[in-house]
Design a protein around this motif. Sequence first.
Motif, PDB file in Angstrom:
ATOM      1  N   ILE A 158       0.889  -1.398   0.019  1.00 31.36           N
ATOM      2  CA  ILE A 158       0.027  -0.021   0.043  1.00 31.36           C
ATOM      3  C   ILE A 158       0.881   1.058   0.103  1.00 31.36           C
ATOM      4  O   ILE A 158       0.499   2.388  -0.826  1.00 31.36           O
ATOM      5  N   ILE A 159       1.842   1.233   0.649  1.00 33.47           N
ATOM      6  CA  ILE A 159       2.740   2.355   0.852  1.00 33.47           C
ATOM      7  C   ILE A 159       3.458   2.463  -0.588  1.00 33.47           C
ATOM      8  O   ILE A 159       3.650   3.719  -1.016  1.00 33.47           O
ATOM      9  N   LEU A 160       3.925   1.479  -1.278  1.00 37.90           N
ATOM     10  CA  LEU A 160       4.235   1.535  -2.649  1.00 37.90           C
ATOM     11  C   LEU A 160       3.485   2.317  -3.671  1.00 37.90           C
ATOM     12  O   LEU A 160       3.832   3.199  -4.395  1.00 37.90           O
ATOM     13  N   ILE A 161       2.015   1.784  -3.458  1.00 32.58           N
ATOM     14  CA  ILE A 161       1.173   2.432  -4.643  1.00 32.58           C
ATOM     15  C   ILE A 161       1.033   3.909  -4.196  1.00 32.58           C
ATOM     16  O   ILE A 161       0.895   4.863  -5.068  1.00 32.58           O
ATOM     17  N   TYR A 162       0.927   4.248  -2.913  1.00 32.16           N
ATOM     18  CA  TYR A 162       0.496   5.686  -2.341  1.00 32.16           C
ATOM     19  C   TYR A 162       1.797   6.610  -2.860  1.00 32.16           C
ATOM     20  O   TYR A 162       1.360   7.480  -3.343  1.00 32.16           O
TER      21      TYR A 162
END
Length: 323
Positions: free
Chosen positions: A147-151
């Motif tokens: 999720i951090i990577l996508i954000y």
Amino acid sequence: MEIFKSNKVYNFMGRRLPFLGFSSILFIASIVLLLVKGLNFGIDFAGGTIVQVKYEKAAPISDIRDVLKTKPEYANAIISKFGSDEEVVIRLSGSSSDLSTDISDKIHIVLDPTGSFEVRRVDIVGPKVGNELREKGLMALGLSIIIILIYVSYRFEWRFAVASILALVHDITIALGAISLFSVEVNLDILAAILTILGYSLNDTIIVFDRIREGVQSSKETALEKIVNESVSMTLSRTTLTSLTTFFVVATLFAFGGEIIHGFAFTLLVGIVVGTYSSIFIAASFLVQLKFSIADFRAKEAEKVKRQKEKEKIRAMYEKGTV
């Protein structure tokens, strides 16, 4: 606004290779520790029984060991002090029905020859539940990173995302290496501390990256290293003061919070130090190593501005009835 205003620019990127080399040594050492020594899983993940006992006088640990060795179901028990000389924790592997049924009463009977005491806590976790908790903990950690990577990819650019994830993996691996080195018992509290480190380290990294993005947009400088040096130097006082404030609070918890939260506080202490170090020296270095292009970024930003102006123009024409 920076708390301390300073125009001094430090040449962080000029020394990025020594920083990356030092981090590589810590990272590899942590991996070796995790592979060779492993983690000391507590009952939350491994399953078992913990009994906390408090004696009226100093706990006779040797007598407790001798008594428990006479009982087959307690022969592999691990006894250790818990905070004070009067309190001990007895760890029993496994949680069969023989151990889980009236364990408090059984402990009273078995340890009766060792002195006057009271059973203050009994925690029991079955091996199946422990495995499920471990799997779900790893799943939570993996989902957080995805999720951090996508954000970050959505908010910045993919190289920023990759650099931030590399910095997070660096921070978590070194924190786990320290946990392995000092044989800290890994339970749900430690998992919570690791997830806290994720958020804390990412917050610092995002602030640095945000300043780098502003520098790329507003400056006419074409050398990425100079922009990064200026951006990191501008956020240095904020990063340092925030980290020191948090560090002192967690250090107080570690020193005076009691045995129960020692592992949690220790993990946070390591995470704060490593996370601050990586935000200042490592995350931006990864960005430079990934060959982030200022020209391409500015072209994309200019295209976004152009599209936005076209949308505003069409909206204005629609409102006037000319479209």
